[in-house]
Each structure stands twice: as structure tokens, then as C-alpha cells.
Design a protein around this motif. Structure first.
Motif, mmCIF file in Angstrom:
data_model
loop_
_atom_site.group_PDB
_atom_site.id
_atom_site.type_symbol
_atom_site.label_atom_id
_atom_site.label_comp_id
_atom_site.label_asym_id
_atom_site.label_seq_id
_atom_site.Cartn_x
_atom_site.Cartn_y
_atom_site.Cartn_z
ATOM 1 N N ILE A 84 0.834 -1.206 0.000
ATOM 2 C CA ILE A 84 0.000 0.000 0.000
ATOM 3 C C ILE A 84 0.864 1.250 0.000
ATOM 4 O O ILE A 84 2.028 1.230 0.406
ATOM 5 C CB ILE A 84 -0.957 0.060 1.208
ATOM 6 N N THR A 85 0.278 2.334 -0.454
ATOM 7 C CA THR A 85 0.907 3.649 -0.384
ATOM 8 C C THR A 85 0.204 4.489 0.667
ATOM 9 O O THR A 85 -1.011 4.381 0.848
ATOM 10 C CB THR A 85 0.849 4.371 -1.735
ATOM 11 N N LEU A 86 0.981 5.310 1.358
ATOM 12 C CA LEU A 86 0.429 6.245 2.344
ATOM 13 C C LEU A 86 0.640 7.689 1.886
ATOM 14 O O LEU A 86 0.687 8.607 2.695
ATOM 15 C CB LEU A 86 1.074 6.011 3.718
ATOM 16 N N GLY A 87 0.766 7.886 0.571
ATOM 17 C CA GLY A 87 0.950 9.227 0.034
ATOM 18 C C GLY A 87 2.291 9.376 -0.656
ATOM 19 O O GLY A 87 3.109 8.458 -0.703
ATOM 20 N N GLU A 88 2.513 10.556 -1.196
ATOM 21 C CA GLU A 88 3.717 10.810 -1.986
ATOM 22 C C GLU A 88 4.926 11.184 -1.133
ATOM 23 O O GLU A 88 6.065 11.083 -1.584
ATOM 24 C CB GLU A 88 3.443 11.938 -2.998
ATOM 25 N N SER A 89 4.694 11.637 0.095
ATOM 26 C CA SER A 89 5.807 12.069 0.945
ATOM 27 C C SER A 89 6.537 10.877 1.562
ATOM 28 O O SER A 89 5.932 9.830 1.818
ATOM 29 C CB SER A 89 5.293 12.972 2.068
ATOM 30 N N ARG A 90 7.828 11.043 1.792
ATOM 31 C CA ARG A 90 8.588 10.035 2.531
ATOM 32 C C ARG A 90 8.401 10.318 4.017
ATOM 33 O O ARG A 90 8.823 11.367 4.518
ATOM 34 C CB ARG A 90 10.068 10.087 2.154
ATOM 35 N N LEU A 91 7.784 9.394 4.720
ATOM 36 C CA LEU A 91 7.389 9.612 6.108
ATOM 37 C C LEU A 91 8.316 8.885 7.079
ATOM 38 O O LEU A 91 8.846 7.813 6.766
ATOM 39 C CB LEU A 91 5.953 9.129 6.331
ATOM 40 N N ARG A 92 8.494 9.462 8.247
ATOM 41 C CA ARG A 92 9.171 8.762 9.326
ATOM 42 C C ARG A 92 8.332 7.544 9.725
ATOM 43 O O ARG A 92 7.123 7.494 9.472
ATOM 44 C CB ARG A 92 9.342 9.673 10.547
ATOM 45 N N THR A 93 8.961 6.610 10.396
ATOM 46 C CA THR A 93 8.258 5.391 10.813
ATOM 47 C C THR A 93 7.009 5.708 11.613
ATOM 48 O O THR A 93 5.914 5.218 11.315
ATOM 49 C CB THR A 93 9.193 4.496 11.646
#
Length: 236
Positions: A210-219
């Protein structure tokens, strides 16, 4: 509202003795007196109203006046398997906020790139307890001991399974995949992400990417984003 966590309370008993810690807080800190009304949650869905009969700072006696079972029971079950962050305060922040939003179970998963291999579950549970009191939740999320990723992947789970990762490839959106009012297990990796081999192993064990959006997110941000999306999509 003065709310106390009372995991050992029994609905059939008309009286309850607050623990020494909670008694001290009620009488010494909150200055509650005989006749003061308080609320109790048992972590299993029970919400109680009670009146103080004996305002003792070590063993306060309460008279139960009403009980509500399955208080604000959620219409879905969310289990997040999250790699513990190197900075433990970030994991603590996630647990606090996820509890306030709504979560049922958390597993601390250790993968190849995990920088933290252990965590003090007792301390983390105290943070969860404080969060359920803050958000007035009658269900206490389950926090599991750290487990290695292969072991978690092999465990049976009756519901939808997803893995969020940063490797290239086709990924699904929770909005289009989530079956309403279901059971969900979502994997969130460490700061360095899951390895390609770990991702492939998860896929072979029935996890969908799955994707949680285009941004690279912290854990911890990714885990909280997944928690929010699942809760939002189950509001109706």
C-alpha cells in the motif's frame, strides 16, 4: 469528569477498592471527597459510574451506581505492526496518538534494518493507559512484546493484511482496498525500510503493498497516517 483505569473491576460487584496509586491521586491530588462521583474504565469495554464511600488515600472505597458494557465499541479491528524507532520517544508519541485516534493492537516488529531491537513494554503500556484515560476509551489496546518479522509473517490473521514500504512498484490505496468494518493488519518498517527480500516474503504471506501518500514519512508518522486512514474510512 474524573476517570480512573480499573482493569480488575468486576461488573457484578457493587463495590470497588481503588489501588493505592489511584487512591492517592483521587484524594491527595484531585481532592475528591465522600459523595464525589467518578468514572471508571476496565480496558475491556466496561464504563462505570461510581460514588466515593470512603475517601482513604491508600484504599478508596467506591460504590458502583451504573455500568455500560461495550462502551463506544469500534466497528473494526486495527492491528499495526511497527518497527520500534531508534529514538524511543518517537515510538511513545505514536502509541499515545494512535490510542487517542483508535487502535486495537500493536506489535513491535524487528526487521533486518531495525536500529532498535528491544523496548520496555511495561513503560509503553503506561503511556497507552494514560492515553485511553485522556480520550475516554473503555478498551485498552494490546501491546505485544517485540517479535522478529519472519515470526509475525507466519502468524495467522483473520482479516486483510497490508505492508507499507518505499521500494518502487505498484501499490494500492487503502481507500479502494479496505473492506468496511473489517479486521486489518498493517506492517510499518524501520527508519531504513524493509529490505526487498522482506517485502517479497510479506507478499508471499498474503500482505498487499500500500501507499500512504507521496511524501517520505518517518516510521512513527507512517504508522499514525495508517491509523488515521483506517479510522477515517470506517466512520460510516
Amino acid at each position: 469528569m474524573q476517570l480512573f483505569y480499573t482493569p480488575d473491576i468486576e461488573p457484578a460487584h457493587p463495590q470497588y477498592f481503588l489501588s493505592e496509586e489511584e487512591s492517592k491521586h483521587a484524594i491527595r491530588v484531585l481532592r475528591l471527597e465522600v459523595g464525589s462521583e467518578v468514572q471508571l474504565i476496565d480496558g475491556r469495554g466496561g464504563f462505570y459510574t461510581a460514588v466515593i464511600q470512603d475517601a482513604h488515600p491508600k484504599r478508596t472505597i467506591l460504590q458502583i451506581t451504573s455500568v455500560t458494557e461495550s462502551y463506544n465499541k469500534r466497528n473494526h479491528y486495527l492491528h499495526l505492526a511497527v518497527a520500534p524507532t531508534k529514538n524511543i520517544e518517537r515510538l511513545e508519541w505514536f502509541l499515545e496518538k494512535a490510542t487517542e485516534i483508535g487502535i486495537d493492537e500493536v506489535s513491535l516488529v524487528i526487521s533486518q534494518r531495525s536500529e532498535r531491537k528491544e523496548a520496555k513494554v511495561d513503560r509503553l503500556n503506561k503511556i497507552i493507559t494514560a492515553a485511553i484515560k485522556q480520550s475516554i476509551k473503555a478498551y485498552h489496546p494490546v501491546l505485544n512484546e517485540p517479535v522478529k518479522l519472519p515470526e509475525l509473517l507466519a502468524r495467522p490473521f483473520d482479516g486483510q493484511r497490508f505492508i507499507a514500504h518505499c521500494e518502487p512498484g505498484d501499490k494500492l490505496n487503502l481507500r479502494g482496498e479496505l473492506l468496511p468494518h473489517g479486521r486489518y493488519l498493517i506492517l510499518i518498517g524501520p527508519e531504513g525500510d524493509f529490505t526487498p527480500a522482506e517485502i517479497e516474503s510479506a507478499l508471499q504471506n498474503g500482505f498487499k503493498p500500500i501507499t500512504l501518500g507521496e511524501s517520505r514519512l518517518r516510521t512513527e508518522t507512517a504508522a499514525l497516517e495508517a491509523c488515521f486512514e483506517v479510522n477515517f474510512l470506517n466512520r460510516i
